[in-house]
Enzyme design. Sequence first.
Site, short mmCIF file in Angstrom:
data_model
loop_
_atom_site.label_atom_id
_atom_site.label_comp_id
_atom_site.label_asym_id
_atom_site.label_seq_id
_atom_site.Cartn_x
_atom_site.Cartn_y
_atom_site.Cartn_z
N SER A 40 89.65 49.30 48.00
CA SER A 40 90.21 50.49 47.38
C SER A 40 89.66 51.75 48.04
O SER A 40 88.51 51.79 48.46
CB SER A 40 89.88 50.53 45.88
OG SER A 40 90.41 51.70 45.29
N LYS A 86 90.12 43.73 41.62
CA LYS A 86 90.87 44.83 42.26
C LYS A 86 92.16 45.11 41.50
O LYS A 86 92.58 46.26 41.35
CB LYS A 86 91.19 44.45 43.71
CG LYS A 86 92.10 45.45 44.45
CD LYS A 86 91.56 46.87 44.43
CE LYS A 86 92.20 47.79 45.44
NZ LYS A 86 93.64 47.89 45.43
N HIS A 144 91.21 47.09 38.53
CA HIS A 144 90.93 48.44 39.04
C HIS A 144 92.22 49.24 39.16
O HIS A 144 92.31 50.39 38.71
CB HIS A 144 90.24 48.35 40.41
CG HIS A 144 90.25 49.63 41.19
ND1 HIS A 144 91.37 50.09 41.86
CD2 HIS A 144 89.28 50.57 41.40
CE1 HIS A 144 91.10 51.23 42.45
NE2 HIS A 144 89.84 51.55 42.19
N ASN A 145 93.24 48.62 39.75
CA ASN A 145 94.50 49.33 39.93
C ASN A 145 95.18 49.61 38.60
O ASN A 145 95.82 50.64 38.42
CB ASN A 145 95.43 48.52 40.85
CG ASN A 145 95.03 48.63 42.31
OD1 ASN A 145 93.88 48.93 42.62
ND2 ASN A 145 95.96 48.41 43.20
N GLU A 174 93.53 52.49 37.24
CA GLU A 174 94.02 53.62 38.03
C GLU A 174 95.37 54.11 37.49
O GLU A 174 95.59 55.32 37.35
CB GLU A 174 94.16 53.19 39.49
CG GLU A 174 94.72 54.22 40.44
CD GLU A 174 94.93 53.62 41.83
OE1 GLU A 174 96.03 53.79 42.38
OE2 GLU A 174 93.99 52.98 42.35
#
Length: 483
Positions: free
Chosen positions: A130, A184, A187-188, A191
């Site tokens: 990222s 990940k 995480h996105n 986000e």
Amino acid sequence: MAAEADIGLIGLAVMGQNLVLNINDHGFTVAVFNRTTAKVDAFLDGAARGTAVIGTHSLAELVGTLKRPRRVMLMVKAGTVVDGFIEKLIPLLAQGDIIIDGGNSLYTDTERRTALLADQGILYVGTGISGGEEGARIGPSIMPGGNPGAWPHVREIFQSIAARVDGVPCCDWVGEGGAGHYVKMVHNGIEYGDMQLICEAYDFMHRAMGMDEESMQAVFEQWNKGVLNSYLIEITADILGFKDEDGSPLSAHILDTAGQKGTGKWTGISALELGIPLTLIGEAVFARCLSAMKEERVLASEILDGPNKRFNGEMEQVVNDVHDALYGAKIISYAQGYMLMREAAEENSWNLNYGGIALMWRGGCIIRSAFLDNIQQAFARNPELSNLLLDDFFSTAVQRAQEGWRRMVILAVQQGIPVPAISSGLNFYDGYRSKRLPANLLQAQRDYFGAHTYERLDRPRGEFFHTDWTGSGGDVASTTYTV
């Protein structure tokens, strides 16, 4: 060609090129390949001119340049393209060699590929990266998982090129199988939530309060000096201050339809599969879907009326309320993301280091913020913490924020300004802190029409009951429900 490269990288789009230059800058020799081989030559004649990067024009040539164990990193489109390259690489590699997927692959694909390649003696790493093109060039957040036997052979490179905060690399081993890509993905998803929350605050200040871009830029710059300090708040201030050729704010000329590449959707799907109420991130995904219905929304705006209530609040107080709403909802978004990771870890037998994940996200990545230090500290205080909202710091913070948060949501409803993520976060907070919810009536309904049974408050958990509500339903019950 002599075996002199430390790592090979396939895929010279922007992320791939910048990672190559980053690896080169840290003293490692990189060999590169791209399906369109003209890109290799253009890269060597352009951005990589004067570096130690080695260009190759076939996979066999690429593999031939690599020291053992050979490390090959894929920076290509997720899905069948990754599988295609793996299939071509297998005959060229030997036992103990390593394939690394640095794209945004679905974690179940990474699970499958790790197992497939392990059977053939090849170590597989699925790693989230990222930070966008800038992070790839100067230091991203890297979240590796897969076959743990590969970690000693990729650790030095990964931790050398990763971002650092207080001298600590924003990269560490996440877990086996698809753990790295799962973290990940979450995480996105977070986000998506952060971006939507910021957009709702911007929309409310603009439409409900009548603030212009210059005024809002000043607000976001101020917010970035406090508890909301983050990369996304920082770039929002920059965006609002950016002028078009005619001197007007560029952001005002950008079409209001948002794109997405799927990781937010995957996060929502996983939450549904695992039974985790990822409400805020789900609303963030759906908000992008609604934004894509531009022509239909324009038509609806000419037909459907909303409130015509003018804003008459005290500006400074309401801006403070928006700040508190944004902060409170942000806490909920992260709490939900961590709930999801905890459930996925249990489902997949991953041993995730939740405080360590927060450390990996402190630098390089899109959601980097001062806020992540508080998360790391929460798990340092209690590694078994089941929900961030139960930590003293976060419970105090969200309770302090709730008064302004509620006022902002009320004003938004009165003004007809949609705040789906901010209000969803508040609804989750109120639901989570409720000792009793109306699911008792829901279970009665399910038992009434489908004999799905229910439990009783006055009996031990695990005992199920069925009532013949109509007098003609009989005593036969369906199987017990699952949550």
